[in-house]
Design a protein around this motif. Structure first.
Motif, mmCIF file in Angstrom:
data_model
loop_
_atom_site.group_PDB
_atom_site.id
_atom_site.type_symbol
_atom_site.label_atom_id
_atom_site.label_comp_id
_atom_site.label_asym_id
_atom_site.label_seq_id
_atom_site.Cartn_x
_atom_site.Cartn_y
_atom_site.Cartn_z
ATOM 1 N N LEU A 213 0.901 -1.463 -0.030
ATOM 2 C CA LEU A 213 0.465 -0.103 -0.266
ATOM 3 C C LEU A 213 0.758 1.075 -0.119
ATOM 4 O O LEU A 213 0.414 2.047 -0.242
ATOM 5 C CB LEU A 213 -1.184 -0.074 0.434
ATOM 6 C CG LEU A 213 -1.998 1.310 0.587
ATOM 7 C CD1 LEU A 213 -3.449 1.168 0.353
ATOM 8 C CD2 LEU A 213 -2.665 0.686 2.324
ATOM 9 N N ALA A 214 2.138 1.138 0.352
ATOM 10 C CA ALA A 214 3.170 2.138 0.485
ATOM 11 C C ALA A 214 3.256 2.536 -0.263
ATOM 12 O O ALA A 214 4.037 3.299 -0.926
ATOM 13 C CB ALA A 214 4.292 2.172 2.050
ATOM 14 N N LEU A 215 3.995 1.523 -1.538
ATOM 15 C CA LEU A 215 4.263 1.781 -2.807
ATOM 16 C C LEU A 215 3.167 2.452 -3.735
ATOM 17 O O LEU A 215 3.370 2.659 -5.104
ATOM 18 C CB LEU A 215 5.299 0.519 -3.144
ATOM 19 C CG LEU A 215 5.765 0.183 -1.834
ATOM 20 C CD1 LEU A 215 6.143 -1.447 -2.368
ATOM 21 C CD2 LEU A 215 7.616 1.230 -2.652
ATOM 22 N N ALA A 216 1.958 1.538 -3.565
ATOM 23 C CA ALA A 216 0.679 1.706 -4.178
ATOM 24 C C ALA A 216 -0.194 2.167 -3.902
ATOM 25 O O ALA A 216 -1.384 1.059 -3.690
ATOM 26 C CB ALA A 216 0.916 0.343 -5.388
ATOM 27 N N PRO A 217 -0.548 3.307 -3.940
ATOM 28 C CA PRO A 217 -1.629 3.535 -2.706
ATOM 29 C C PRO A 217 -2.649 3.353 -2.521
ATOM 30 O O PRO A 217 -4.341 2.999 -2.608
ATOM 31 C CB PRO A 217 -1.534 5.097 -2.766
ATOM 32 C CG PRO A 217 -0.230 5.256 -2.780
ATOM 33 C CD PRO A 217 0.190 5.044 -3.705
ATOM 34 N N VAL A 218 -3.196 3.228 -4.325
ATOM 35 C CA VAL A 218 -3.866 2.374 -5.014
ATOM 36 C C VAL A 218 -5.117 1.160 -4.412
ATOM 37 O O VAL A 218 -6.064 1.251 -4.939
ATOM 38 C CB VAL A 218 -4.354 2.826 -6.908
ATOM 39 C CG1 VAL A 218 -3.652 1.807 -7.383
ATOM 40 C CG2 VAL A 218 -5.935 2.822 -7.364
ATOM 41 N N ILE A 219 -4.344 0.589 -3.979
ATOM 42 C CA ILE A 219 -4.367 -0.880 -3.137
ATOM 43 C C ILE A 219 -5.605 -0.544 -2.735
ATOM 44 O O ILE A 219 -6.367 -1.061 -2.484
ATOM 45 C CB ILE A 219 -3.482 -1.667 -2.680
ATOM 46 C CG1 ILE A 219 -2.549 -2.256 -4.275
ATOM 47 C CG2 ILE A 219 -3.683 -2.766 -1.685
ATOM 48 C CD1 ILE A 219 -1.431 -2.675 -3.414
ATOM 49 N N GLY A 220 -5.451 0.463 -1.542
ATOM 50 C CA GLY A 220 -6.605 0.783 -0.791
ATOM 51 C C GLY A 220 -7.396 1.549 -1.237
ATOM 52 O O GLY A 220 -8.699 0.939 -0.790
ATOM 53 N N ALA A 221 -7.421 1.805 -2.496
ATOM 54 C CA ALA A 221 -8.963 2.330 -3.585
ATOM 55 C C ALA A 221 -10.319 1.266 -3.698
ATOM 56 O O ALA A 221 -10.987 1.116 -2.818
ATOM 57 C CB ALA A 221 -8.947 3.087 -4.416
ATOM 58 N N VAL A 222 -9.202 0.092 -4.402
ATOM 59 C CA VAL A 222 -9.318 -1.224 -4.172
ATOM 60 C C VAL A 222 -10.081 -2.376 -3.047
ATOM 61 O O VAL A 222 -11.293 -2.090 -3.311
ATOM 62 C CB VAL A 222 -8.619 -1.897 -5.462
ATOM 63 C CG1 VAL A 222 -9.375 -3.199 -5.478
ATOM 64 C CG2 VAL A 222 -8.083 -1.437 -6.252
ATOM 65 N N ARG A 223 -9.601 -1.990 -1.883
ATOM 66 C CA ARG A 223 -10.025 -2.606 -1.270
ATOM 67 C C ARG A 223 -11.063 -1.902 -0.544
ATOM 68 O O ARG A 223 -11.835 -2.777 -0.367
ATOM 69 C CB ARG A 223 -8.753 -2.695 0.299
ATOM 70 C CG ARG A 223 -7.727 -3.419 -0.108
ATOM 71 C CD ARG A 223 -7.911 -4.973 0.102
ATOM 72 N NE ARG A 223 -9.841 -5.108 1.400
ATOM 73 C CZ ARG A 223 -8.828 -5.230 2.693
ATOM 74 N NH1 ARG A 223 -7.495 -5.541 2.954
ATOM 75 N NH2 ARG A 223 -9.834 -5.451 3.305
ATOM 76 N N ALA A 224 -10.951 -0.415 -0.223
ATOM 77 C CA ALA A 224 -12.727 0.093 -0.781
ATOM 78 C C ALA A 224 -13.252 -0.259 -1.044
ATOM 79 O O ALA A 224 -15.006 -0.405 0.124
ATOM 80 C CB ALA A 224 -12.414 1.928 -0.162
ATOM 81 N N VAL A 225 -13.401 -0.466 -2.392
ATOM 82 C CA VAL A 225 -15.191 -0.647 -3.509
ATOM 83 C C VAL A 225 -15.390 -2.158 -3.090
ATOM 84 O O VAL A 225 -16.118 -2.180 -2.371
ATOM 85 C CB VAL A 225 -14.085 -0.743 -4.256
ATOM 86 C CG1 VAL A 225 -15.397 -1.673 -5.356
ATOM 87 C CG2 VAL A 225 -14.554 0.798 -4.913
ATOM 88 N N LEU A 226 -14.189 -3.171 -2.368
ATOM 89 C CA LEU A 226 -14.206 -4.288 -2.104
ATOM 90 C C LEU A 226 -14.948 -4.742 -0.799
ATOM 91 O O LEU A 226 -15.849 -5.495 -0.691
ATOM 92 C CB LEU A 226 -12.791 -5.220 -2.294
ATOM 93 C CG LEU A 226 -13.382 -5.390 -3.733
ATOM 94 C CD1 LEU A 226 -11.757 -6.560 -3.939
ATOM 95 C CD2 LEU A 226 -13.539 -5.665 -4.759
ATOM 96 N N ASP A 227 -14.520 -3.775 0.111
ATOM 97 C CA ASP A 227 -15.147 -4.378 1.277
ATOM 98 C C ASP A 227 -16.273 -3.756 0.917
ATOM 99 O O ASP A 227 -17.155 -4.551 2.214
ATOM 100 C CB ASP A 227 -14.079 -2.937 2.034
ATOM 101 C CG ASP A 227 -12.436 -3.839 2.260
ATOM 102 O OD1 ASP A 227 -12.509 -5.113 2.598
ATOM 103 O OD2 ASP A 227 -11.907 -2.966 3.185
ATOM 104 N N ALA A 228 -16.766 -2.395 0.880
ATOM 105 C CA ALA A 228 -18.644 -2.127 0.992
ATOM 106 C C ALA A 228 -19.514 -2.766 0.645
ATOM 107 O O ALA A 228 -20.036 -2.559 -0.061
ATOM 108 C CB ALA A 228 -18.186 -0.409 0.613
ATOM 109 N N ALA A 229 -18.716 -3.829 -1.344
ATOM 110 C CA ALA A 229 -19.665 -4.689 -1.469
ATOM 111 C C ALA A 229 -20.469 -5.504 -0.907
ATOM 112 O O ALA A 229 -19.801 -6.080 -0.046
ATOM 113 C CB ALA A 229 -19.021 -5.019 -2.397
#
Length: 274
Positions: A213-229
């Motif tokens: 996540l520190a190297l590729a912060p967009v991973i956090g955006a992906v996780r947010a979408v999946l967590d909320a599904a």
């Protein structure tokens, strides 16, 4: 012609315990496999040939050394094969994405060559070749849900979750496994617990997710979408990233989450666990 699937590998949980003297890390992980992934075809030929096709072919060089050609060379040396082979890799999975693409491709190559030359798939030499190629290759050669320990190549089969709807999402960034491990904080947070497979996975974690996540912060955006599904049973990053996965209680919920991810321009694979 022999055709072998090279299914996507996911880590339902991945606990990094310590760095080993040989440069690998001692880990505990729950390996599971998708129904879909890359495809390897092998056939006899007058001379050795290797070609890469498919949606992600442009990211690889067929003339360069890679795990498929290394697996083929190791196979013919180990089994004394004198025949040449034409090998084609249909690259359908993103590269450097934490879902075992290269390892799965190498394992599929070994299985295809074994079938072509009537070598039993449980021949111990295949597993020795796999272990020499990389930490994930033995699990991909096995191709079933397992608990992996040591550097990930000591495997114990586990039942559960076959047929569960699975969504893979990659935001279009490649993450270096070596860089992620270098960024890991070195803290041993304990091993994987007991219980049924889903309970063990939910209670677990991926220790490589924070450094990725520190190297590729967009991973956090992906996780947010999946967590909320709606209908999600478990969401996590796989391997060293950047692909994330989610398990769902039914296929419709998985399809809806896939549509949401695609709308954001991310690569998706809607499939199920085998």
């Amino acid at each position: 012609m022999i055709t072998e699937r090279a299914p996507a590998k996911i880590n339902l949980a991945l606990h990094v315990r310590q760095r080993r003297p040989d440069g690998y890390h001692d880990i505990e992980t729950l390996f599971a496999f998708a129904a879909d992934g890359d495809v390897v075809t092998v056939e006899g030929a007058a001379r050795d040939r290797f070609a890469i096709v498919g949606p992600f072919a442009a990211g690889l060089d067929a003339e360069a050394d890679n795990l498929v050609t290394r697996a083929a060379r190791a196979f013919v040396e180990a089994f004394g094969i004198v025949a040449a082979h034409a090998i084609t890799l249909d690259k359908r999975l993103p590269i450097a994405s934490g879902i075992g693409g290269g390892s799965a491709d190498a394992a599929a190559t070994l299985r295809a060559l074994a079938r072509l030359h009537a070598v039993p798939l449980d021949d111990a030499r295949l597993y020795r070749i796999a272990a020499a190629l990389g930490a994930d290759v033995p699990a991909c050669l096995d191709g079933r849900t397992t608990l992996g320990t040591g550097k990930g190549d000591a495997l114990v089969a586990i039942d559960g979750l076959a047929g569960t709807p699975l969504l893979l999402v990659n935001p279009g960034v490649a993450v270096s496994t070596a860089a992620v491990f270098r960024t890991w904080d070195g803290v041993d947070r304990g091993g994987i617990g007991e219980g049924d497979l889903l309970a063990r996975a939910r209670a677990g974690r991926n220790d490589l997710e924070p450094p990725a996540l520190a190297l590729a912060p967009v991973i956090g955006a992906v996780r947010a979408v999946l967590d909320a599904a709606p209908g999600v049973l478990l969401s996590r990053m796989s391997g060293s990233g950047a692909t994330c996965f989610a398990l769902f209680d039914e296929a419709g919920a998985c399809a809806a989450a896939a549509a949401e991810a695609r709308a954001r321009g991310w690569w998706t694979l809607q499939t199920f666990l085998t």
